[in-house]
Design a protein around this motif. Structure first.
Motif, PDB file in Angstrom:
ATOM      1  N   TYR A  30       0.836  -1.204   0.000  1.00 48.69           N
ATOM      2  CA  TYR A  30       0.000   0.000   0.000  1.00 48.69           C
ATOM      3  C   TYR A  30       0.873   1.257   0.000  1.00 48.69           C
ATOM      4  O   TYR A  30       0.496   2.284  -0.562  1.00 48.69           O
ATOM      5  CB  TYR A  30      -0.941   0.004   1.222  1.00 48.69           C
ATOM      6  CG  TYR A  30      -2.195  -0.823   1.010  1.00 48.69           C
ATOM      7  CD1 TYR A  30      -2.123  -2.165   0.636  1.00 48.69           C
ATOM      8  CD2 TYR A  30      -3.461  -0.276   1.186  1.00 48.69           C
ATOM      9  CE1 TYR A  30      -3.269  -2.928   0.454  1.00 48.69           C
ATOM     10  CE2 TYR A  30      -4.616  -1.034   1.006  1.00 48.69           C
ATOM     11  CZ  TYR A  30      -4.508  -2.360   0.634  1.00 48.69           C
ATOM     12  OH  TYR A  30      -5.651  -3.105   0.452  1.00 48.69           O
ATOM     13  N   ARG A 176      -3.621   0.093   5.603  1.00 46.79           N
ATOM     14  CA  ARG A 176      -3.844   1.531   5.820  1.00 46.79           C
ATOM     15  C   ARG A 176      -2.617   2.206   6.436  1.00 46.79           C
ATOM     16  O   ARG A 176      -2.326   3.365   6.136  1.00 46.79           O
ATOM     17  CB  ARG A 176      -5.050   1.768   6.738  1.00 46.79           C
ATOM     18  CG  ARG A 176      -6.331   1.127   6.273  1.00 46.79           C
ATOM     19  CD  ARG A 176      -6.961   1.891   5.111  1.00 46.79           C
ATOM     20  NE  ARG A 176      -8.216   1.261   4.749  1.00 46.79           N
ATOM     21  CZ  ARG A 176      -8.386   0.446   3.714  1.00 46.79           C
ATOM     22  NH1 ARG A 176      -7.391   0.197   2.892  1.00 46.79           N
ATOM     23  NH2 ARG A 176      -9.565  -0.091   3.469  1.00 46.79           N
ATOM     24  N   TYR A 265     -15.102   1.865  -4.023  1.00 51.23           N
ATOM     25  CA  TYR A 265     -13.637   1.970  -4.005  1.00 51.23           C
ATOM     26  C   TYR A 265     -13.135   2.972  -5.048  1.00 51.23           C
ATOM     27  O   TYR A 265     -12.113   3.619  -4.843  1.00 51.23           O
ATOM     28  CB  TYR A 265     -12.991   0.599  -4.212  1.00 51.23           C
ATOM     29  CG  TYR A 265     -12.838  -0.166  -2.907  1.00 51.23           C
ATOM     30  CD1 TYR A 265     -11.843   0.161  -1.998  1.00 51.23           C
ATOM     31  CD2 TYR A 265     -13.697  -1.197  -2.567  1.00 51.23           C
ATOM     32  CE1 TYR A 265     -11.702  -0.519  -0.801  1.00 51.23           C
ATOM     33  CE2 TYR A 265     -13.569  -1.887  -1.366  1.00 51.23           C
ATOM     34  CZ  TYR A 265     -12.559  -1.539  -0.488  1.00 51.23           C
ATOM     35  OH  TYR A 265     -12.423  -2.210   0.709  1.00 51.23           O
ATOM     36  N   GLN A 385     -13.499  -4.597  -9.475  1.00 54.29           N
ATOM     37  CA  GLN A 385     -13.042  -3.415  -8.728  1.00 54.29           C
ATOM     38  C   GLN A 385     -11.878  -2.738  -9.471  1.00 54.29           C
ATOM     39  O   GLN A 385     -11.810  -1.519  -9.587  1.00 54.29           O
ATOM     40  CB  GLN A 385     -12.582  -3.861  -7.334  1.00 54.29           C
ATOM     41  CG  GLN A 385     -12.069  -2.728  -6.470  1.00 54.29           C
ATOM     42  CD  GLN A 385     -11.074  -3.227  -5.431  1.00 54.29           C
ATOM     43  OE1 GLN A 385     -10.186  -4.021  -5.740  1.00 54.29           O
ATOM     44  NE2 GLN A 385     -11.230  -2.772  -4.208  1.00 54.29           N
TER      45      GLN A 385
HETATM   46  N1  LIG Z   1     -10.339  -9.554   2.071  1.00 54.02           N
HETATM   47  C1  LIG Z   1     -10.336  -8.490   1.143  1.00 54.02           C
HETATM   48  C2  LIG Z   1      -9.673  -7.238   1.695  1.00 54.02           C
HETATM   49  C3  LIG Z   1      -9.543  -6.187   0.628  1.00 54.02           C
HETATM   50  C4  LIG Z   1      -9.143  -4.874   1.194  1.00 54.02           C
HETATM   51  C5  LIG Z   1      -9.255  -3.760   0.217  1.00 54.02           C
HETATM   52  N2  LIG Z   1      -8.273  -3.878  -0.852  1.00 54.02           N
HETATM   53  C6  LIG Z   1      -8.625  -3.987  -2.119  1.00 54.02           C
HETATM   54  O1  LIG Z   1      -9.794  -3.945  -2.418  1.00 54.02           O
HETATM   55  C7  LIG Z   1      -7.576  -4.170  -3.188  1.00 54.02           C
HETATM   56  N3  LIG Z   1      -8.115  -5.026  -4.212  1.00 54.02           N
HETATM   57  C8  LIG Z   1      -7.172  -2.856  -3.829  1.00 54.02           C
HETATM   58  C9  LIG Z   1      -6.034  -2.205  -3.188  1.00 54.02           C
HETATM   59  C10 LIG Z   1      -5.525  -1.026  -4.008  1.00 54.02           C
HETATM   60  C11 LIG Z   1      -4.708  -0.095  -3.172  1.00 54.02           C
HETATM   61  N4  LIG Z   1      -3.650  -0.665  -2.515  1.00 54.02           N
HETATM   62  C12 LIG Z   1      -9.026  -2.475   1.026  1.00 54.02           C
HETATM   63  O2  LIG Z   1     -10.011  -2.016   1.620  1.00 54.02           O
HETATM   64  O3  LIG Z   1      -7.897  -2.022   1.072  1.00 54.02           O
END
Ligand SMILES: NCCCC[C@H](NC(=O)[C@@H](N)CCCCN)C(=O)O
Length: 452
Positions: A30, A176, A265, A385
């Motif tokens: 991230y 995060r 998202y 997504q």
């Molecule tokens: N078990 C699923 C957790 C997903 C967490 C979600 N992350 C995403 O949706 C990722 N596919 C995209 C991330 C893109 C940025 N790093 C989240 O809420 O972070």
């Protein structure tokens, strides 16, 4: 009397150590994704990027996951080849992509380093720097999304029946924290321009250290497998069938959740990629100040997502949480577009929405899809997504360029932010449809997750 053998995952200390180790892999993932948000203006100045170029760079992350269906294929590879081989391959791709991006932004490359001539030989409207950085972002995205799925599978392996929901909430928290660190650290290291490449190299080296952390995890994983093989016969994995895919795709609430996932998202992640520049342009903040305001969003969610997850586990109301979260997103973007309210307040509200919806949305899947098909269901969600995470940053850049001819350094973001508000509105619609469908057919989405 024979002593009962305890496996590694029976030890709470070992489980939390694993969570920290793989959580670190997620944090650096991230970090790199968001490290460029506070550097947008500097990239525009240093490399002559347009807003559209910047949007293209952000969106390249999602190309393999959407158009090559890598999020689905990666899940299938994971089920077939296991955590160690798949995880190593995809975390390696992530690190390789990050290093390639940093190389593309380096002085050594700009001075004619390896690959420069090749990149200069086609599509002359795009600079060789941009093209190399796009290639890097592509590989980074290819590895990053599947490695999130790998981390989920690792948590199931170690935590099933032992605080799994909490572990999942903390997993999102680690992601995060990575975003928070990126927003805080990147602009400070870049120092307003002279150290731009150092900030990018730092991000890439962090991803490389994530690969090392994953290799340490592989040792623990191999040891656990050996212990488990001694005590438990392994069940044959269920074969993939297209009939199952049909069953998932004909499930209406699943479709509503997928559509909410892409709209929600898309109204948040791409916004974060532009937010520091937006705050700088609308409120006159410096790079460091606007990075700090934006970083309130991930730091709040790092604490609130596990908390809301805990509440939903016990008291339910997932669909209602999704409606509330979508409503807040809409309100926040309208506030950004039309008012001069201090950005600290809407950012805090956005943080609440960004905790509510993920805490409710991802675990709701267990109510709709059978356990053995959860991987496929998440793979589909990720792919759709990523269509939004591809198109929306690009669209945001295009709108910015169109509404700010001549590429001024201080841009008017009103139309771009209204586009994010539109996504919030559509998301709200899907969350309402989800609640009505659940009421009509009693899928149990509103029930506590702890109740089967
Ligand atoms: N078990 C699923 C957790 C997903 C967490 C979600 N992350 C995403 O949706 C990722 N596919 C995209 C991330 C893109 C940025 N790093 C989240 O809420 O972070």
């Amino acid at each position: 009397m024979e002593k009962v053998r305890r496996a590694l995952n029976d030890s709470p200390a070992m489980r939390w150590a694993v969570l920290v180790l793989v959580g670190f892999v997620l944090s650096v993932n991230y970090y790199f994704y968001d490290a460029f948000s506070t550097l947008k203006d500097l990239l525009l100045k240093e490399f002559n990027f347009t807003n559209t170029d910047y949007g293209l760079f952000v969106s390249f992350y999602s190309i393999p996951n959407t158009f090559l269906l890598m999020a689905v294929i990666g899940g299938a590879i994971l089920d077939r080849f296991g955590i160690r081989r798949t995880g190593f391959m995809f975390v390696f791709f992530m690190a390789f992509g990050a290093l390639l991006t940093a190389y593309g932004a380096s002085d050594y490359y700009s001075a004619g380093g390896p690959g420069y001539g090749l990149m200069a030989s086609f599509l002359p409207n795009y600079s060789p720097e941009l093209k190399m950085m796009l290639l890097g972002r592509f590989f980074f995205g290819l590895g990053a999304e599947t490695s999130i799925v790998v981390v989920s599978k690792i948590l199931v392996k170690w935590f099933k029946g032992k605080n799994l929901a909490l572990a999942f909430g903390l997993k999102v928290g680690f992601g995060r924290l990575g975003t928070f660190a990126a927003l805080q650290v990147s602009p400070v290291v870049a120092g307003g321009g002279p150290n731009l490449t150092t900030a990018v190299w730092l991000a890439a080296i962090l991803v490389l250290s994530g690969l090392l952390a994953f290799m340490v995890y592989m040792l623990l994983d191999a040891k656990l497998d050996k212990q488990v093989a001694l005590t438990t016969p392994t069940a044959a994995p269920e074969k993939f069938s297209f009939k199952d895919l049909g069953v998932i795709l004909s499930n209406r609430p699943f479709i509503y959740i997928v559509l909410l996932c892409v709209t929600f998202y898309s109204a948040v992640f791409p916004f974060v990629s532009y937010a520091p520049d937006f705050f700088a342009d609308k409120f006159g903040f410096t790079d460091v100040q606007s990075g700090r305001v934006t970083s309130l969003l991930p730091i709040g969610t790092a604490f609130f997502t596990p908390l809301f997850g805990f509440i939903i586990d016990r008291y339910g109301k997932s669909a209602t949480a999704m409606i509330l979260g979508s409503l807040i997103v809409l309100g926040v973007h309208l506030t950004f577009a039309y008012t001069m309210v201090s950005p600290y307040i809407p950012v805090i509200f956005l943080g609440i929405a960004f905790s509510l919806v993920p805490a409710a949305m991802w675990p709701s899947m267990v109510k709709l899809v059978k356990d053995s098909r959860i991987g496929t269901a998440y793979g589909i969600m990720y792919s759709v997504q990523n269509l939004g995470l591809w198109g929306i940053p690009l669209l945001a850049g295009i709108i910015l360029d169109k509404t700010n001819p001549g590429n001024p350094l201080v841009a008017d973001y009103t139309m771009t932010i209204l586009m994010f508000a539109g996504l919030g509105l559509v998301g709200l619609l899907f969350s309402l449809l989800l609640k009505f469908e659940d009421k009509k057919k009693a899928f149990g989405i509103e029930l506590p997750l702890n109740k089967k």
